[in-house]
Design a protein around this motif. Structure first.
Motif, mmCIF file in Angstrom:
data_model
loop_
_atom_site.group_PDB
_atom_site.id
_atom_site.type_symbol
_atom_site.label_atom_id
_atom_site.label_comp_id
_atom_site.label_asym_id
_atom_site.label_seq_id
_atom_site.Cartn_x
_atom_site.Cartn_y
_atom_site.Cartn_z
ATOM 1 N N ASP A 153 -6.549 -29.868 -21.280
ATOM 2 C CA ASP A 153 -5.593 -29.398 -22.287
ATOM 3 C C ASP A 153 -4.210 -29.369 -21.656
ATOM 4 N N GLN A 154 -3.343 -30.279 -22.072
ATOM 5 C CA GLN A 154 -2.016 -30.388 -21.474
ATOM 6 C C GLN A 154 -1.111 -29.307 -22.044
ATOM 7 N N LEU A 155 -0.731 -28.359 -21.199
ATOM 8 C CA LEU A 155 0.101 -27.236 -21.627
ATOM 9 C C LEU A 155 1.584 -27.566 -21.572
ATOM 10 N N PHE A 156 1.980 -28.448 -20.639
ATOM 11 C CA PHE A 156 3.385 -28.810 -20.470
ATOM 12 C C PHE A 156 3.500 -30.330 -20.390
ATOM 13 N N PRO A 157 4.586 -30.910 -20.912
ATOM 14 C CA PRO A 157 4.805 -32.351 -20.737
ATOM 15 C C PRO A 157 4.867 -32.703 -19.255
ATOM 16 N N GLY A 158 4.206 -33.775 -18.887
ATOM 17 C CA GLY A 158 4.207 -34.188 -17.488
ATOM 18 C C GLY A 158 3.151 -33.527 -16.639
ATOM 19 N N GLN A 159 2.336 -32.666 -17.231
ATOM 20 C CA GLN A 159 1.272 -32.000 -16.470
ATOM 21 C C GLN A 159 0.217 -33.027 -16.066
ATOM 22 N N VAL A 160 -0.169 -33.018 -14.787
ATOM 23 C CA VAL A 160 -1.072 -34.032 -14.245
ATOM 24 C C VAL A 160 -2.513 -33.553 -14.199
ATOM 25 N N ARG A 161 -2.735 -32.323 -13.782
ATOM 26 C CA ARG A 161 -4.089 -31.769 -13.661
ATOM 27 C C ARG A 161 -4.208 -30.515 -14.527
ATOM 28 N N GLY A 162 -5.425 -30.202 -14.919
ATOM 29 C CA GLY A 162 -5.655 -29.038 -15.762
ATOM 30 C C GLY A 162 -5.780 -27.763 -14.957
ATOM 31 N N ILE A 163 -5.726 -26.643 -15.652
ATOM 32 C CA ILE A 163 -5.898 -25.340 -15.020
ATOM 33 C C ILE A 163 -6.906 -24.536 -15.829
ATOM 34 N N SER A 164 -7.665 -23.700 -15.161
ATOM 35 C CA SER A 164 -8.760 -22.970 -15.788
ATOM 36 C C SER A 164 -8.291 -22.199 -17.019
ATOM 37 N N TRP A 165 -9.139 -22.214 -18.051
ATOM 38 C CA TRP A 165 -8.832 -21.445 -19.262
ATOM 39 C C TRP A 165 -8.911 -19.943 -18.996
ATOM 40 N N LEU A 166 -9.490 -19.552 -17.870
ATOM 41 C CA LEU A 166 -9.569 -18.131 -17.516
ATOM 42 C C LEU A 166 -8.328 -17.643 -16.780
ATOM 43 N N ALA A 167 -7.383 -18.555 -16.506
ATOM 44 C CA ALA A 167 -6.201 -18.187 -15.717
ATOM 45 C C ALA A 167 -5.450 -16.980 -16.271
ATOM 46 N N PRO A 168 -5.234 -16.852 -17.598
ATOM 47 C CA PRO A 168 -4.466 -15.700 -18.089
ATOM 48 C C PRO A 168 -5.165 -14.356 -17.888
ATOM 49 N N VAL A 169 -6.471 -14.366 -17.615
ATOM 50 C CA VAL A 169 -7.202 -13.096 -17.575
ATOM 51 C C VAL A 169 -7.911 -12.873 -16.247
ATOM 52 N N LEU A 170 -7.655 -13.687 -15.242
ATOM 53 C CA LEU A 170 -8.360 -13.517 -13.969
ATOM 54 C C LEU A 170 -8.109 -12.138 -13.356
ATOM 55 N N LEU A 171 -6.849 -11.707 -13.363
ATOM 56 C CA LEU A 171 -6.536 -10.388 -12.807
ATOM 57 C C LEU A 171 -7.133 -9.284 -13.672
ATOM 58 N N LYS A 172 -7.080 -9.468 -14.992
ATOM 59 C CA LYS A 172 -7.667 -8.481 -15.896
ATOM 60 C C LYS A 172 -9.168 -8.354 -15.668
ATOM 61 N N LEU A 173 -9.835 -9.485 -15.469
ATOM 62 C CA LEU A 173 -11.281 -9.451 -15.237
ATOM 63 C C LEU A 173 -11.602 -8.722 -13.943
ATOM 64 N N ALA A 174 -10.798 -8.960 -12.898
ATOM 65 C CA ALA A 174 -11.026 -8.256 -11.633
ATOM 66 C C ALA A 174 -10.793 -6.760 -11.797
ATOM 67 N N ALA A 188 -16.882 -12.936 -17.938
ATOM 68 C CA ALA A 188 -16.412 -14.302 -17.694
ATOM 69 C C ALA A 188 -17.489 -15.322 -18.050
ATOM 70 N N ALA A 189 -18.740 -15.012 -17.710
ATOM 71 C CA ALA A 189 -19.833 -15.928 -18.048
ATOM 72 C C ALA A 189 -19.960 -16.091 -19.557
ATOM 73 N N ARG A 190 -19.796 -15.001 -20.295
ATOM 74 C CA ARG A 190 -19.892 -15.081 -21.755
ATOM 75 C C ARG A 190 -18.733 -15.877 -22.341
ATOM 76 N N ILE A 191 -17.543 -15.759 -21.752
ATOM 77 C CA ILE A 191 -16.393 -16.523 -22.227
ATOM 78 C C ILE A 191 -16.675 -18.017 -22.121
ATOM 79 N N VAL A 192 -17.175 -18.448 -20.964
ATOM 80 C CA VAL A 192 -17.463 -19.870 -20.761
ATOM 81 C C VAL A 192 -18.528 -20.343 -21.740
ATOM 82 N N GLU A 193 -19.608 -19.562 -21.893
ATOM 83 C CA GLU A 193 -20.696 -19.993 -22.764
ATOM 84 C C GLU A 193 -20.300 -19.945 -24.242
#
Length: 415
Positions: free
Chosen positions: A174-195, A30-35
């Motif tokens: 990065d707005q993923l959906f129209p009307g999205q107000v706040r962002g979500i971590s780019w690691l969201a799709p892989v959080l469970l995989k990383l664990a 995860a640290a390498r992904i961010v960097e």
């Protein structure tokens, strides 16, 4: 299913941010992904190219703005990747550190949770506040509600959120959906995989530890020691190189075989790493640093696809949502402080700017250089386009070349 993705993202934002923050500090992948994303989007820094007609003014503006960005940009990009959004608050006040007495322009990166995510209410007549962001009846963002300190800050003040006009806050996500107000971590799709990857890696390590311990089991049909007793009557099961034992009839020795299937587990773990890389938009080699199966062609194909996405994010997020608005507010602050002319024509000259993203280093520089030269000669590219693609300002480059030419021409013979 996500019947209401905007609401789902708001609900998932806080736990996802907390997990991503913990993984980015404790998990090497995860640290390498961010960097890696930081290096791709920010690199060695962006170049500002003022379009002011006066060369001296252009150079002064460029250097001053780039100096402000050196410390701010890495913080903002890390927050964008890790937390899914980055907030920059701008302010004008106080005086410059040089003692000039001029009003100082400031820009400060804010933690995402300092923009009160719990504040959501209807203001009437179509206006509303959603997760700390205020909208008017026309769905335009007019203000942000900022807490005195982020939650959990040492010695932080606990108080009501303060309404700050939108012109003083930059919100990059990065707005993923129209009307999205706040962002979500780019690691969201892989959080469970990383664990799961962490758990699998720990299990493999434990298997290797167990494999280094050889355990033997002695079976004797008569219930004795199967001939392993020594002359003094004690049990002797020590092993020596070349030693042989003759066991009584019916006795046998069996050794444990831990670690069987470890090679298949290694391949499974590599498959998990590839899925993680795909989930965060990077290549397997970028995430793992494993170049054992890479050649020039495969590396180039993978990098070209990644760089197309990175360049898109550079333009739509870093330039459009951060650098250009920040430049405009910086110029307006200078006009308010009386440092530059405030007429519309003068401000138009000062506000005009281009930005050059950091250039890319190629797999084979010689081949790439020859390719660029041929493209310029064939009229398919301009020198300015090629130089900009390498993260340089063509005016600075021409000045450096002219200076080198002059130095060689005036160099004394024999020196």
């Amino acid at each position: 299913m996500m019947n209401a993705p905007q609401a789902s993202i708001l609900a998932a934002r806080a736990p996802t941010k907390a997990r991503a923050a913990a993984l980015s500090m404790n998990n090497p992948t995860a640290a390498r992904i961010v960097e890696t994303w930081l290096a791709a989007l920010a690199g060695k820094g962006w170049q500002a190219l003022s379009q002011h007609p006066d060369p001296a003014t252009r150079r002064t503006l460029n250097n001053e703005f780039e100096g402000q960005m050196l410390a701010l940009l890495p913080v903002a990009v890390r927050a964008l990747v890790r937390d899914g959004e980055s907030f920059i608050r701008t302010s004008v006040g106080g005086s410059d550190a040089d003692g000039s007495g001029r009003a100082a322009f400031g820009s400060l990166a804010l933690p995402a949770d300092q923009i009160d995510p719990s504040l959501t209410r209807d203001l009437g007549d179509g206006a509303r506040i959603v997760a700390g962001v205020e909208f008017d009846a026309s769905d335009r963002i007019v203000a942000y509600y900022i807490l005195p300190d982020a939650a959990g800050t040492p010695f932080g003040m606990i108080g009501q959120a303060v309404r700050v006009p939108a012109r003083e806050v930059l919100h990059v996500f990065d707005q993923l959906f129209p009307g999205q107000v706040r962002g979500i971590s780019w690691l969201a799709p892989v959080l469970l995989k990383l664990a799961d990857f962490d758990a699998a890696s720990d299990a493999m390590l434990m298997t290797l530890k167990v494999q280094s311990l050889m355990t033997g089991f002695v079976r004797d049909a008569e219930g004795g020691t199967a001939g392993f007793e020594s002359t003094d009557g004690n049990l002797n099961v020590s092993l020596e190189p070349g030693a042989m034992r003759v066991l009584p009839f019916g006795a046998e020795v069996e050794f444990s075989q831990p670690g069987q299937g470890l090679s298949q587990a290694v391949e499974f773990v590599k498959g998990q790493q590839r899925e993680i890389a795909v989930g965060v938009g990077l290549t397997y080699e970028q995430v793992t640093g494993d170049l054992s199966g890479t050649n020039y062609s495969s590396a180039r194909v993978g990098l070209l696809e990644f760089r197309r996405r990175a360049e898109m994010l550079q333009r739509t997020l870093i330039e459009a949502q951060l650098l250009r608005p920040l430049w405009r507010r910086w110029i307006d602050a200078k006009a308010l402080a009386g440092e530059i002319g405030a007429s519309e024509a003068e401000l138009a000259d000062y506000r005009a700017v281009k930005f050059v993203a950091p250039g890319w280093q190629w797999v084979d520089p010689l081949k790439e250089a020859n390719s660029e030269i041929r493209a310029i000669e064939a009229g398919l590219k301009s020198r300015a386009e090629v130089v900009a693609g390498r993260g340089r300002d063509i005016e600075e480059l021409d000045e450096e070349i002219a200076a080198d030419t002059f130095a060689r021409a005036t160099k004394p013979t024999g020196v």
